[in-house]
Scaffold this motif. Structure first.
Motif, PDB file in Angstrom:
ATOM      1  N   UNK A   3     -13.725  13.950   6.575  1.00  0.00           N
ATOM      2  CA  UNK A   3     -12.463  13.276   6.491  1.00  0.00           C
ATOM      3  C   UNK A   3     -11.230  13.832   6.214  1.00  0.00           C
ATOM      4  N   UNK A   4     -10.272  13.367   6.062  1.00  0.00           N
ATOM      5  CA  UNK A   4      -8.981  13.936   6.020  1.00  0.00           C
ATOM      6  C   UNK A   4      -8.228  14.098   4.761  1.00  0.00           C
ATOM      7  N   UNK A   5      -8.921  13.602   3.671  1.00  0.00           N
ATOM      8  CA  UNK A   5      -8.632  13.597   2.366  1.00  0.00           C
ATOM      9  C   UNK A   5      -8.071  14.711   1.713  1.00  0.00           C
ATOM     10  N   UNK A   6      -6.909  15.100   1.487  1.00  0.00           N
ATOM     11  CA  UNK A   6      -6.360  16.323   0.856  1.00  0.00           C
ATOM     12  C   UNK A   6      -6.069  17.397   1.817  1.00  0.00           C
ATOM     13  N   UNK A  26      -4.005   9.476  10.862  1.00  0.00           N
ATOM     14  CA  UNK A  26      -4.055  10.448   9.798  1.00  0.00           C
ATOM     15  C   UNK A  26      -3.951  10.138   8.487  1.00  0.00           C
ATOM     16  N   UNK A  27      -2.835   9.320   8.148  1.00  0.00           N
ATOM     17  CA  UNK A  27      -2.525   8.604   7.036  1.00  0.00           C
ATOM     18  C   UNK A  27      -3.644   7.837   6.384  1.00  0.00           C
ATOM     19  N   UNK A  28      -4.218   6.979   7.368  1.00  0.00           N
ATOM     20  CA  UNK A  28      -5.122   5.961   7.356  1.00  0.00           C
ATOM     21  C   UNK A  28      -6.556   6.687   6.977  1.00  0.00           C
ATOM     22  N   UNK A  29      -6.784   7.936   7.076  1.00  0.00           N
ATOM     23  CA  UNK A  29      -7.985   8.747   7.134  1.00  0.00           C
ATOM     24  C   UNK A  29      -7.696   9.703   6.127  1.00  0.00           C
ATOM     25  N   UNK A  30      -6.515   9.392   5.015  1.00  0.00           N
ATOM     26  CA  UNK A  30      -6.391  10.477   3.888  1.00  0.00           C
ATOM     27  C   UNK A  30      -5.553  11.613   3.943  1.00  0.00           C
ATOM     28  N   UNK A  31      -4.831  11.734   4.989  1.00  0.00           N
ATOM     29  CA  UNK A  31      -4.138  13.310   5.059  1.00  0.00           C
ATOM     30  C   UNK A  31      -2.753  12.968   4.367  1.00  0.00           C
ATOM     31  N   UNK A  32      -2.255  14.192   4.035  1.00  0.00           N
ATOM     32  CA  UNK A  32      -1.228  14.337   3.645  1.00  0.00           C
ATOM     33  C   UNK A  32      -0.167  14.636   4.883  1.00  0.00           C
ATOM     34  N   UNK A  44      13.897   7.299  13.200  1.00  0.00           N
ATOM     35  CA  UNK A  44      13.316   7.342  11.832  1.00  0.00           C
ATOM     36  C   UNK A  44      12.676   5.989  11.507  1.00  0.00           C
ATOM     37  N   UNK A  45      13.273   5.104  11.884  1.00  0.00           N
ATOM     38  CA  UNK A  45      12.660   3.691  11.231  1.00  0.00           C
ATOM     39  C   UNK A  45      11.260   3.308  12.048  1.00  0.00           C
ATOM     40  N   UNK A  46      11.018   4.146  13.093  1.00  0.00           N
ATOM     41  CA  UNK A  46       9.644   3.938  13.537  1.00  0.00           C
ATOM     42  C   UNK A  46       8.429   4.434  12.699  1.00  0.00           C
ATOM     43  N   UNK A  47       8.884   5.224  12.021  1.00  0.00           N
ATOM     44  CA  UNK A  47       7.729   6.061  11.158  1.00  0.00           C
ATOM     45  C   UNK A  47       7.491   4.799  10.139  1.00  0.00           C
ATOM     46  N   UNK A  48       5.866   4.944   9.986  1.00  0.00           N
ATOM     47  CA  UNK A  48       5.511   3.829   8.818  1.00  0.00           C
ATOM     48  C   UNK A  48       5.804   4.305   7.478  1.00  0.00           C
ATOM     49  N   UNK A  49       5.959   3.444   6.461  1.00  0.00           N
ATOM     50  CA  UNK A  49       6.275   3.796   5.154  1.00  0.00           C
ATOM     51  C   UNK A  49       4.792   4.215   4.430  1.00  0.00           C
ATOM     52  N   UNK A  50       4.637   5.130   3.831  1.00  0.00           N
ATOM     53  CA  UNK A  50       3.519   5.675   3.381  1.00  0.00           C
ATOM     54  C   UNK A  50       3.744   6.717   2.191  1.00  0.00           C
ATOM     55  N   UNK A 221      -7.088  13.211  19.299  1.00  0.00           N
ATOM     56  CA  UNK A 221      -6.590  14.298  18.531  1.00  0.00           C
ATOM     57  C   UNK A 221      -7.224  14.374  17.195  1.00  0.00           C
ATOM     58  N   UNK A 222      -7.434  13.395  16.539  1.00  0.00           N
ATOM     59  CA  UNK A 222      -8.243  13.400  15.204  1.00  0.00           C
ATOM     60  C   UNK A 222      -9.564  13.872  15.204  1.00  0.00           C
TER      61      UNK A 222
END
Length: 312
Positions: A3-6, A26-32, A44-50, A221-222
């Motif tokens: 997984x991509x955590x960390x 990638x965010x959903x799978x744990x990445x920073x 900018x507003x198209x990016x999800x908030x996380x 890609x992931x």
């Protein structure tokens, strides 16, 4: 890696169609995720908030300036590229600027300690082929300045990555579709106009084409990154495309059916680009090989179009 955590991942072009969907996955799978966004960008507003999404106000040419804010990263996904409109796509000056800025990104990736660098190439690098077949091992003859610049960056980036021991994937994206794509693309146009009972002007649509749903494209890609541990220090061109290649008219007719037969398809009235109606028939063997033979699409063309219609 499982997984991509960390994992700390840089993305340029993060407000673009492929970039923002890749960031979300990638965010959903744990990445920073550290997203380079031009300060003046209206997207900018198209990016999800996380909480694990960090916006870095910088253009790709300023990538080196963001090092203190990030410190270290594991992978660099370079999806930014300017001058893709009709006015600038054939401008050698604009496209050379893209090459120069992309090299800045590559050096930034090295200084950040990235083990993996991916960049967004394009199918247009292949140029015109006799039967539309496009495989990664064939010689390329791009027609426009955009395609030539994408290919030139690959030729400059590959030896540098090999010298530095960095895994390098040059991703040649084909026709990726989905909500959020350019409104003038053929898929977006059909999905918007047919339900409104409008007539859509098309080419003769006798050439073969290939469409890939955005969810499958970013998952590719992931998955390439997930399996990159087994290809350390290698460099590969990778076609990111569907296994569903058909005559373009078949795709158009399927969308028409999914729209309940509303609207009208008018063939042979659309003015082609200067290179004409060219077939594209990509091979995806390398994508499968680099993902351990496990890669397969999850979204059929019909399901992808249904989702677009539901979300429109």
């Amino acid at each position: 890696m499982t997984n991509f955590t960390g994992k700390r991942i840089i993305i340029t072009g993060a407000t673009g169609f492929i970039g923002r969907n890749t960031a979300a996955l990638l965010l959903a799978q744990g990445a920073e995720v550290y997203a380079l966004v031009r300060p003046e960008s209206r997207q900018k507003n198209l990016l999800c908030r996380h909480p694990r999404l960090h916006i870095i106000p910088a253009s790709m040419a300023q990538a080196g300036d963001m090092l203190p804010a990030v410190g270290h990263a594991d992978a660099f996904l370079h999806f930014a590229w300017g001058g893709v409109n009709r006015e600038e796509i054939d401008s050698p000056l604009v496209q050379q600027g893209n090459i120069d800025a992309s090299l800045v990104c590559l050096h930034a990736a090295r200084n950040l300690g990235c083990q993996v660098f991916m960049d967004a190439g394009s199918r247009v690098e292949y140029g015109i082929t006799e039967d539309g077949s496009m495989s990664e091992d064939m010689e390329c003859h791009p027609v426009n300045a955009y395609g030539k610049a994408k290919l030139e960056f690959y030729h400059q980036a590959r030896p540098l990555c090999e010298e530095w021991g960095m895994t390098y994937y040059h991703l040649r994206f084909f026709s990726v579709y989905g909500n959020g794509d350019h409104p003038w693309s053929v898929i977006s146009t059909l999905v918007q106009k047919l339900p409104r009972e409008e007539t859509v002007s098309l080419s003769a649509c006798r050439h073969r084409w290939n469409f890939m749903d955005i969810q499958d494209a970013v998952r590719a890609v992931a998955e390439l990154y997930r399996y990159s541990d087994g290809h350390k220090g290698e460099s590969h061109i990778v076609n990111v495309a569907s296994t569903d290649t058909r005559v373009l008219k078949e795709f158009a007719e399927e969308i028409h059916r999914l729209c309940g037969g509303r609207g009208c398809l008018e063939y042979g009235t659309f003015i082609q680009a200067r290179e004409g109606a060219l077939s594209i028939c990509p091979r995806v063997d390398v994508l499968k090989e680099l993902t351990g033979g496990t890669w397969q699409e999850q979204v059929t063309f019909a399901d992808g179009i249904r989702r677009m219609l539901e979300e429109t």
